[in-house]
Design an enzyme around this catalytic site. Structure first.
Site, PDB file in Angstrom:
ATOM      1  N   ARG A 186     -15.779 -13.679  38.703  1.00  0.00           N
ATOM      2  CA  ARG A 186     -16.488 -13.858  37.439  1.00  0.00           C
ATOM      3  C   ARG A 186     -17.321 -15.130  37.526  1.00  0.00           C
ATOM      4  O   ARG A 186     -16.797 -16.233  37.467  1.00  0.00           O
ATOM      5  CB  ARG A 186     -15.484 -13.920  36.286  1.00  0.00           C
ATOM      6  CG  ARG A 186     -16.082 -14.387  34.977  1.00  0.00           C
ATOM      7  CD  ARG A 186     -15.173 -14.140  33.797  1.00  0.00           C
ATOM      8  NE  ARG A 186     -13.842 -14.709  33.950  1.00  0.00           N
ATOM      9  CZ  ARG A 186     -13.517 -15.996  33.755  1.00  0.00           C
ATOM     10  NH1 ARG A 186     -14.454 -16.854  33.450  1.00  0.00           N
ATOM     11  NH2 ARG A 186     -12.268 -16.401  33.870  1.00  0.00           N
ATOM     12  N   HIS A 237     -15.286 -16.469  30.707  1.00  0.00           N
ATOM     13  CA  HIS A 237     -14.538 -15.269  30.329  1.00  0.00           C
ATOM     14  C   HIS A 237     -15.238 -14.562  29.171  1.00  0.00           C
ATOM     15  O   HIS A 237     -15.458 -13.356  29.206  1.00  0.00           O
ATOM     16  CB  HIS A 237     -13.112 -15.652  29.930  1.00  0.00           C
ATOM     17  CG  HIS A 237     -12.286 -14.499  29.458  1.00  0.00           C
ATOM     18  ND1 HIS A 237     -11.835 -13.511  30.309  1.00  0.00           N
ATOM     19  CD2 HIS A 237     -11.834 -14.168  28.233  1.00  0.00           C
ATOM     20  CE1 HIS A 237     -11.146 -12.631  29.617  1.00  0.00           C
ATOM     21  NE2 HIS A 237     -11.129 -12.998  28.356  1.00  0.00           N
ATOM     22  N   TYR A 243     -11.303 -25.346  34.080  1.00  0.00           N
ATOM     23  CA  TYR A 243     -10.218 -24.853  34.937  1.00  0.00           C
ATOM     24  C   TYR A 243     -10.659 -24.425  36.334  1.00  0.00           C
ATOM     25  O   TYR A 243      -9.840 -23.933  37.106  1.00  0.00           O
ATOM     26  CB  TYR A 243      -9.477 -23.697  34.252  1.00  0.00           C
ATOM     27  CG  TYR A 243     -10.352 -22.534  33.812  1.00  0.00           C
ATOM     28  CD1 TYR A 243     -10.737 -21.536  34.704  1.00  0.00           C
ATOM     29  CD2 TYR A 243     -10.779 -22.429  32.493  1.00  0.00           C
ATOM     30  CE1 TYR A 243     -11.517 -20.468  34.299  1.00  0.00           C
ATOM     31  CE2 TYR A 243     -11.559 -21.359  32.076  1.00  0.00           C
ATOM     32  CZ  TYR A 243     -11.927 -20.374  32.992  1.00  0.00           C
ATOM     33  OH  TYR A 243     -12.713 -19.320  32.575  1.00  0.00           O
TER      34      TYR A 243
END
Length: 387
Positions: free
Chosen positions: A281, A285, A294
Protein backbone atom coordinates in the site's frame (compact mmCIF):
# COMPACT_ATOMS: atom_id res chain seq x y z
CA UNK A 1 -13.01 22.37 -14.63
CA UNK A 2 -9.44 21.42 -13.72
CA UNK A 3 -8.54 17.92 -12.66
CA UNK A 4 -6.18 17.63 -9.71
CA UNK A 5 -3.40 15.07 -9.38
CA UNK A 6 -2.65 13.49 -6.02
CA UNK A 7 0.69 14.66 -4.67
CA UNK A 8 1.46 11.09 -3.57
CA UNK A 9 0.96 9.69 -7.06
CA UNK A 10 3.87 7.56 -8.27
CA UNK A 11 5.59 8.94 -11.35
CA UNK A 12 5.32 6.43 -14.18
CA UNK A 13 7.22 8.65 -16.54
CA UNK A 14 6.38 10.67 -19.62
CA UNK A 15 4.75 8.91 -22.52
CA UNK A 16 7.04 6.24 -23.90
CA UNK A 17 9.69 6.71 -21.22
CA UNK A 18 10.18 4.25 -18.38
CA UNK A 19 10.57 5.94 -14.98
CA UNK A 20 11.36 2.76 -13.06
CA UNK A 21 14.62 0.87 -12.56
CA UNK A 22 16.57 -0.43 -15.52
CA UNK A 23 18.01 -3.95 -15.54
CA UNK A 24 20.96 -4.08 -13.20
CA UNK A 25 20.00 -0.83 -11.48
CA UNK A 26 19.64 -2.49 -8.13
CA UNK A 27 15.86 -2.82 -7.97
CA UNK A 28 14.79 -4.71 -4.86
CA UNK A 29 13.39 -8.18 -5.31
CA UNK A 30 10.56 -9.94 -3.59
CA UNK A 31 11.40 -12.73 -1.14
CA UNK A 32 13.21 -15.43 -3.06
CA UNK A 33 10.89 -18.38 -2.67
CA UNK A 34 10.46 -21.21 -5.13
CA UNK A 35 6.68 -20.94 -4.81
CA UNK A 36 6.41 -17.20 -5.47
CA UNK A 37 4.68 -16.87 -8.84
CA UNK A 38 6.09 -14.14 -11.04
CA UNK A 39 5.77 -13.64 -14.81
CA UNK A 40 6.99 -10.05 -15.11
CA UNK A 41 9.99 -8.90 -13.09
CA UNK A 42 10.26 -5.46 -11.47
CA UNK A 43 12.61 -4.52 -14.32
CA UNK A 44 9.90 -5.33 -16.86
CA UNK A 45 11.32 -8.61 -18.15
CA UNK A 46 8.99 -11.46 -19.09
CA UNK A 47 9.70 -14.79 -17.38
CA UNK A 48 7.92 -18.12 -17.27
CA UNK A 49 6.57 -20.18 -14.40
CA UNK A 50 6.06 -23.92 -15.00
CA UNK A 51 2.88 -24.08 -12.96
CA UNK A 52 1.20 -21.04 -14.47
CA UNK A 53 1.66 -20.70 -18.22
CA UNK A 54 -0.06 -17.67 -19.70
CA UNK A 55 -0.92 -16.69 -23.22
CA UNK A 56 -1.94 -13.07 -23.52
CA UNK A 57 -2.34 -10.99 -26.67
CA UNK A 58 -0.58 -7.71 -27.37
CA UNK A 59 -3.94 -5.95 -27.23
CA UNK A 60 -4.66 -7.43 -23.80
CA UNK A 61 -1.27 -6.25 -22.56
CA UNK A 62 -1.95 -2.72 -23.73
CA UNK A 63 -5.41 -2.97 -22.18
CA UNK A 64 -3.94 -3.87 -18.81
CA UNK A 65 -1.65 -0.85 -18.92
CA UNK A 66 -4.55 1.42 -19.84
CA UNK A 67 -6.75 -0.02 -17.11
CA UNK A 68 -4.12 0.39 -14.40
CA UNK A 69 -3.17 3.91 -15.49
CA UNK A 70 -6.79 5.08 -15.56
CA UNK A 71 -7.65 3.48 -12.23
CA UNK A 72 -4.60 5.12 -10.66
CA UNK A 73 -5.73 8.49 -11.98
CA UNK A 74 -9.23 7.88 -10.61
CA UNK A 75 -7.68 7.10 -7.25
CA UNK A 76 -5.57 10.25 -7.34
CA UNK A 77 -8.56 12.41 -8.19
CA UNK A 78 -10.65 10.86 -5.43
CA UNK A 79 -7.91 11.51 -2.88
CA UNK A 80 -7.72 15.14 -3.98
CA UNK A 81 -11.49 15.48 -3.77
CA UNK A 82 -11.50 14.16 -0.22
CA UNK A 83 -8.77 16.61 0.78
CA UNK A 84 -10.94 19.40 -0.61
CA UNK A 85 -13.95 18.32 1.45
CA UNK A 86 -15.94 16.73 -1.37
CA UNK A 87 -15.77 13.16 0.00
CA UNK A 88 -16.22 11.97 3.55
CA UNK A 89 -13.30 9.54 3.27
CA UNK A 90 -11.38 7.62 0.62
CA UNK A 91 -9.56 4.28 0.69
CA UNK A 92 -6.70 4.46 -1.78
CA UNK A 93 -5.51 1.52 -3.89
CA UNK A 94 -2.24 3.21 -4.89
CA UNK A 95 0.28 0.46 -5.60
CA UNK A 96 -2.29 -2.35 -5.71
CA UNK A 97 -3.52 -1.81 -9.26
CA UNK A 98 -1.98 -4.99 -10.67
CA UNK A 99 -3.46 -7.18 -7.94
CA UNK A 100 -6.93 -5.79 -8.52
CA UNK A 101 -6.97 -5.62 -12.31
CA UNK A 102 -5.31 -9.00 -12.71
CA UNK A 103 -7.85 -10.64 -10.41
CA UNK A 104 -10.78 -8.68 -11.83
CA UNK A 105 -9.97 -9.60 -15.42
CA UNK A 106 -9.68 -13.28 -14.43
CA UNK A 107 -13.39 -13.38 -13.63
CA UNK A 108 -15.70 -14.78 -16.28
CA UNK A 109 -19.35 -14.14 -17.03
CA UNK A 110 -21.40 -15.69 -14.26
CA UNK A 111 -18.67 -15.37 -11.65
CA UNK A 112 -19.34 -13.13 -8.65
CA UNK A 113 -16.96 -10.85 -6.74
CA UNK A 114 -17.31 -9.68 -3.14
CA UNK A 115 -15.12 -6.63 -2.40
CA UNK A 116 -13.89 -4.83 0.67
CA UNK A 117 -13.94 -1.01 0.50
CA UNK A 118 -10.78 -0.68 -1.60
CA UNK A 119 -11.47 -2.73 -4.75
CA UNK A 120 -11.86 0.17 -7.17
CA UNK A 121 -9.79 -1.68 -9.77
CA UNK A 122 -12.05 -4.73 -9.57
CA UNK A 123 -15.09 -2.47 -9.86
CA UNK A 124 -13.54 -1.00 -13.01
CA UNK A 125 -12.93 -4.48 -14.42
CA UNK A 126 -16.59 -5.39 -13.77
CA UNK A 127 -17.83 -2.33 -15.63
CA UNK A 128 -18.93 -0.28 -12.62
CA UNK A 129 -19.07 3.44 -13.35
CA UNK A 130 -16.51 5.20 -11.10
CA UNK A 131 -19.16 7.77 -10.18
CA UNK A 132 -21.27 4.98 -8.67
CA UNK A 133 -18.37 4.31 -6.31
CA UNK A 134 -17.78 7.99 -5.66
CA UNK A 135 -21.39 8.47 -4.61
CA UNK A 136 -20.84 6.00 -1.77
CA UNK A 137 -17.82 7.88 -0.43
CA UNK A 138 -19.63 11.19 -0.88
CA UNK A 139 -22.44 9.82 1.24
CA UNK A 140 -25.32 10.37 -1.15
CA UNK A 141 -26.21 6.66 -1.49
CA UNK A 142 -24.98 3.17 -0.64
CA UNK A 143 -23.22 2.68 -3.97
CA UNK A 144 -24.97 3.26 -7.27
CA UNK A 145 -24.33 -0.03 -9.09
CA UNK A 146 -26.58 -3.06 -9.33
CA UNK A 147 -24.67 -6.01 -7.81
CA UNK A 148 -26.60 -8.52 -9.92
CA UNK A 149 -26.03 -6.72 -13.22
CA UNK A 150 -22.33 -6.11 -12.54
CA UNK A 151 -21.65 -9.42 -10.73
CA UNK A 152 -19.92 -7.27 -8.14
CA UNK A 153 -21.23 -7.05 -4.59
CA UNK A 154 -21.59 -3.94 -2.44
CA UNK A 155 -18.52 -2.50 -0.77
CA UNK A 156 -18.15 -4.04 2.68
CA UNK A 157 -16.91 -1.86 5.53
CA UNK A 158 -17.09 -4.50 8.27
CA UNK A 159 -13.68 -6.20 8.11
CA UNK A 160 -13.94 -9.74 6.80
CA UNK A 161 -17.73 -9.94 6.58
CA UNK A 162 -17.62 -10.20 2.78
CA UNK A 163 -15.88 -13.60 3.09
CA UNK A 164 -18.94 -15.02 4.82
CA UNK A 165 -21.16 -13.48 2.14
CA UNK A 166 -18.98 -14.91 -0.61
CA UNK A 167 -18.88 -18.39 0.89
CA UNK A 168 -22.63 -18.45 1.42
CA UNK A 169 -23.18 -17.30 -2.15
CA UNK A 170 -20.77 -19.96 -3.41
CA UNK A 171 -22.60 -22.67 -1.47
CA UNK A 172 -25.82 -21.43 -3.02
CA UNK A 173 -24.66 -21.59 -6.63
CA UNK A 174 -23.09 -24.95 -5.86
CA UNK A 175 -26.52 -26.28 -4.92
CA UNK A 176 -28.06 -24.64 -7.97
CA UNK A 177 -25.61 -26.58 -10.15
CA UNK A 178 -24.16 -23.42 -11.69
CA UNK A 179 -20.72 -23.73 -13.29
CA UNK A 180 -19.40 -20.47 -11.91
CA UNK A 181 -17.15 -19.33 -9.10
CA UNK A 182 -16.88 -16.62 -6.47
CA UNK A 183 -13.95 -14.34 -5.70
CA UNK A 184 -13.73 -12.95 -2.16
CA UNK A 185 -11.34 -10.05 -1.57
CA UNK A 186 -9.68 -9.36 1.76
CA UNK A 187 -6.62 -7.69 3.20
CA UNK A 188 -3.83 -9.14 5.30
CA UNK A 189 -5.34 -7.65 8.45
CA UNK A 190 -8.63 -9.42 7.82
CA UNK A 191 -6.99 -12.84 8.11
CA UNK A 192 -7.03 -12.32 11.88
CA UNK A 193 -10.80 -11.80 11.90
CA UNK A 194 -13.10 -14.56 13.05
CA UNK A 195 -15.44 -14.09 10.10
CA UNK A 196 -12.68 -14.90 7.63
CA UNK A 197 -11.64 -18.07 9.43
CA UNK A 198 -15.26 -19.17 9.80
CA UNK A 199 -15.79 -18.61 6.08
CA UNK A 200 -12.78 -20.74 5.22
CA UNK A 201 -13.98 -23.54 7.52
CA UNK A 202 -17.34 -23.64 5.73
CA UNK A 203 -15.72 -23.31 2.29
CA UNK A 204 -13.42 -26.23 2.97
CA UNK A 205 -16.09 -28.41 4.55
CA UNK A 206 -18.46 -28.03 1.60
CA UNK A 207 -15.83 -27.67 -1.17
CA UNK A 208 -17.49 -24.38 -2.05
CA UNK A 209 -16.44 -22.78 -5.37
CA UNK A 210 -14.86 -19.73 -3.77
CA UNK A 211 -11.40 -18.21 -4.07
CA UNK A 212 -10.08 -16.09 -1.20
CA UNK A 213 -7.95 -13.33 -2.71
CA UNK A 214 -5.84 -11.66 -0.02
CA UNK A 215 -4.04 -8.45 -0.96
CA UNK A 216 -1.16 -8.51 1.47
CA UNK A 217 -0.15 -4.85 1.38
CA UNK A 218 2.16 -5.32 4.40
CA UNK A 219 0.08 -3.34 6.92
CA UNK A 220 -3.37 -4.00 8.32
CA UNK A 221 -3.83 -0.36 9.28
CA UNK A 222 -0.67 0.43 11.20
CA UNK A 223 0.46 -3.06 12.27
CA UNK A 224 3.13 -4.64 10.03
CA UNK A 225 2.67 -8.16 8.77
CA UNK A 226 5.48 -9.67 10.83
CA UNK A 227 3.66 -8.71 14.05
CA UNK A 228 0.43 -10.26 12.87
CA UNK A 229 1.61 -13.57 11.41
CA UNK A 230 4.77 -15.58 12.02
CA UNK A 231 4.28 -17.57 8.82
CA UNK A 232 3.43 -16.49 5.26
CA UNK A 233 -0.30 -15.96 4.99
CA UNK A 234 -0.79 -18.45 2.17
CA UNK A 235 0.48 -21.22 4.48
CA UNK A 236 -2.67 -20.81 6.54
CA UNK A 237 -4.75 -22.43 3.82
CA UNK A 238 -3.21 -25.82 4.61
CA UNK A 239 -4.75 -25.69 8.06
CA UNK A 240 -8.18 -25.50 6.48
CA UNK A 241 -7.45 -28.24 3.98
CA UNK A 242 -7.19 -26.40 0.69
CA UNK A 243 -4.36 -24.99 -1.48
CA UNK A 244 -2.61 -21.69 -0.87
CA UNK A 245 -0.38 -19.81 -3.30
CA UNK A 246 1.68 -16.62 -3.09
CA UNK A 247 1.87 -14.45 -6.19
CA UNK A 248 3.76 -11.25 -6.92
CA UNK A 249 0.88 -8.83 -6.42
CA UNK A 250 2.65 -6.11 -8.43
CA UNK A 251 2.80 -8.39 -11.48
CA UNK A 252 -0.50 -8.13 -13.33
CA UNK A 253 0.27 -11.13 -15.55
CA UNK A 254 1.10 -13.46 -12.67
CA UNK A 255 -2.02 -12.37 -10.79
CA UNK A 256 -4.12 -13.03 -13.88
CA UNK A 257 -2.65 -16.51 -14.37
CA UNK A 258 -2.94 -17.58 -10.73
CA UNK A 259 -6.46 -16.25 -10.27
CA UNK A 260 -7.66 -17.83 -13.51
CA UNK A 261 -6.32 -21.20 -12.40
CA UNK A 262 -7.93 -20.94 -8.96
CA UNK A 263 -11.30 -19.90 -10.37
CA UNK A 264 -11.16 -22.70 -12.93
CA UNK A 265 -10.48 -25.24 -10.19
CA UNK A 266 -13.41 -23.85 -8.21
CA UNK A 267 -15.75 -24.18 -11.19
CA UNK A 268 -14.60 -27.76 -11.72
CA UNK A 269 -15.58 -28.72 -8.19
CA UNK A 270 -12.10 -28.77 -6.65
CA UNK A 271 -13.11 -26.42 -3.84
CA UNK A 272 -11.52 -23.22 -2.54
CA UNK A 273 -8.07 -21.71 -2.96
CA UNK A 274 -6.33 -19.01 -0.93
CA UNK A 275 -4.27 -16.53 -2.96
CA UNK A 276 -1.84 -14.20 -1.23
CA UNK A 277 -1.04 -11.31 -3.56
CA UNK A 278 2.22 -9.93 -2.14
CA UNK A 279 1.97 -6.19 -2.75
CA UNK A 280 2.29 -2.85 -0.96
CA UNK A 281 0.00 0.00 0.00
CA UNK A 282 1.85 3.07 -1.26
CA UNK A 283 -0.52 5.53 0.33
CA UNK A 284 -2.41 5.76 3.58
CA UNK A 285 -4.86 3.13 4.79
CA UNK A 286 -7.56 5.75 4.23
CA UNK A 287 -7.42 9.52 4.02
CA UNK A 288 -7.87 9.64 7.81
CA UNK A 289 -4.59 7.75 8.32
CA UNK A 290 -1.03 9.08 8.60
CA UNK A 291 1.32 6.28 7.46
CA UNK A 292 4.44 8.30 8.34
CA UNK A 293 3.76 7.46 11.99
CA UNK A 294 4.40 3.74 11.54
CA UNK A 295 6.62 3.19 8.48
CA UNK A 296 9.83 4.65 7.11
CA UNK A 297 10.17 6.66 3.93
CA UNK A 298 13.00 4.37 2.81
CA UNK A 299 10.58 1.45 2.74
CA UNK A 300 8.16 3.33 0.52
CA UNK A 301 10.96 4.35 -1.83
CA UNK A 302 12.11 0.72 -2.06
CA UNK A 303 8.66 -0.44 -3.05
CA UNK A 304 8.35 2.29 -5.68
CA UNK A 305 10.94 0.33 -7.63
CA UNK A 306 8.43 -2.52 -7.87
CA UNK A 307 5.67 -0.26 -9.20
CA UNK A 308 3.18 -2.43 -11.13
CA UNK A 309 2.45 0.16 -13.83
CA UNK A 310 6.08 1.06 -14.44
CA UNK A 311 7.12 -2.56 -14.96
CA UNK A 312 4.41 -3.17 -17.56
CA UNK A 313 5.28 0.10 -19.28
CA UNK A 314 8.91 -1.04 -19.46
CA UNK A 315 7.89 -4.35 -21.01
CA UNK A 316 5.60 -2.74 -23.56
CA UNK A 317 8.24 -0.20 -24.56
CA UNK A 318 11.16 -2.61 -24.85
CA UNK A 319 9.09 -5.19 -26.70
CA UNK A 320 7.86 -2.65 -29.23
CA UNK A 321 4.25 -3.33 -28.25
CA UNK A 322 3.44 0.30 -27.49
CA UNK A 323 4.84 3.59 -28.74
CA UNK A 324 4.78 7.18 -27.55
CA UNK A 325 1.45 7.81 -29.24
CA UNK A 326 -0.15 4.99 -27.23
CA UNK A 327 1.10 6.31 -23.91
CA UNK A 328 0.06 9.86 -24.83
CA UNK A 329 -3.40 8.53 -25.64
CA UNK A 330 -3.64 6.84 -22.25
CA UNK A 331 -2.56 10.06 -20.53
CA UNK A 332 -5.23 11.99 -22.42
CA UNK A 333 -7.89 9.43 -21.49
CA UNK A 334 -6.81 9.67 -17.86
CA UNK A 335 -7.18 13.46 -17.96
CA UNK A 336 -10.68 13.12 -19.41
CA UNK A 337 -11.63 10.58 -16.77
CA UNK A 338 -10.35 12.82 -13.98
CA UNK A 339 -12.44 15.76 -15.22
CA UNK A 340 -15.55 13.56 -15.47
CA UNK A 341 -15.02 12.21 -11.96
CA UNK A 342 -14.49 15.67 -10.50
CA UNK A 343 -17.44 17.33 -12.19
CA UNK A 344 -19.72 14.34 -11.66
CA UNK A 345 -18.86 14.14 -7.98
CA UNK A 346 -19.32 17.79 -7.04
CA UNK A 347 -22.59 17.95 -8.99
CA UNK A 348 -24.18 14.99 -7.18
CA UNK A 349 -27.42 16.15 -5.53
CA UNK A 350 -27.88 15.51 -1.84
CA UNK A 351 -30.62 12.99 -1.07
CA UNK A 352 -33.59 14.02 1.09
CA UNK A 353 -32.85 13.41 4.79
CA UNK A 354 -35.63 10.83 5.00
CA UNK A 355 -33.90 8.66 2.37
CA UNK A 356 -31.99 6.98 5.18
CA UNK A 357 -35.17 5.07 6.06
CA UNK A 358 -35.93 3.81 2.55
CA UNK A 359 -33.47 0.91 2.22
CA UNK A 360 -33.27 -0.45 5.76
CA UNK A 361 -35.71 -3.31 5.14
CA UNK A 362 -37.53 -4.59 2.09
CA UNK A 363 -40.77 -3.62 3.81
CA UNK A 364 -41.16 -0.89 6.39
CA UNK A 365 -41.70 -2.11 9.95
CA UNK A 366 -43.87 -0.35 12.54
CA UNK A 367 -40.78 0.52 14.59
CA UNK A 368 -39.03 2.03 11.55
CA UNK A 369 -42.18 3.92 10.58
CA UNK A 370 -42.33 5.44 14.05
CA UNK A 371 -38.69 6.51 13.81
CA UNK A 372 -39.33 8.10 10.44
CA UNK A 373 -42.37 9.99 11.72
CA UNK A 374 -40.37 11.26 14.70
CA UNK A 375 -37.55 12.39 12.41
CA UNK A 376 -39.97 14.15 10.04
CA UNK A 377 -41.55 15.97 12.97
CA UNK A 378 -38.11 17.08 14.12
CA UNK A 379 -37.16 18.28 10.62
CA UNK A 380 -40.44 20.17 10.32
CA UNK A 381 -39.22 22.46 13.07
CA UNK A 382 -36.64 23.90 10.69
CA UNK A 383 -37.13 26.01 7.57
CA UNK A 384 -37.57 23.84 4.53
CA UNK A 385 -39.21 20.89 6.27
CA UNK A 386 -38.12 17.24 6.04
CA UNK A 387 -37.23 17.39 2.37
Amino acid sequence: MTAVRNETEIDIGEAGEFAGPLPGAGAPHLPQQPDLVQLLTPEGERVEHPGYPLEVSDEELRGFYRDMALVRRWDAEATALQRQGELGIWASLLGQEAAQLGAGRALEDGDMAFPTYREHGVAWARGVDPLHVMSLFRGVDNGGWNPVERSFGPYTIVIGAQCLHATGYAMGIQRDGAESAVLAFLGDGATSQGEVNEAMVFAASFAAPVVFFCQNNQYAISVPLERQSKVPLYHRAAGFGFPGVRVDGNDVLAVLAVTRAALRAAREGQGPTFIEAFTYRMGAHTTSDDPTRYRLADEVEEWKLRDPIARLKAYLSRSGLADAAFFEGVDAAADELAVRIRSGTVEMPDPPPTAMFDAVYAEQTPHLAAQRAQFEAYQAGFDGGAE
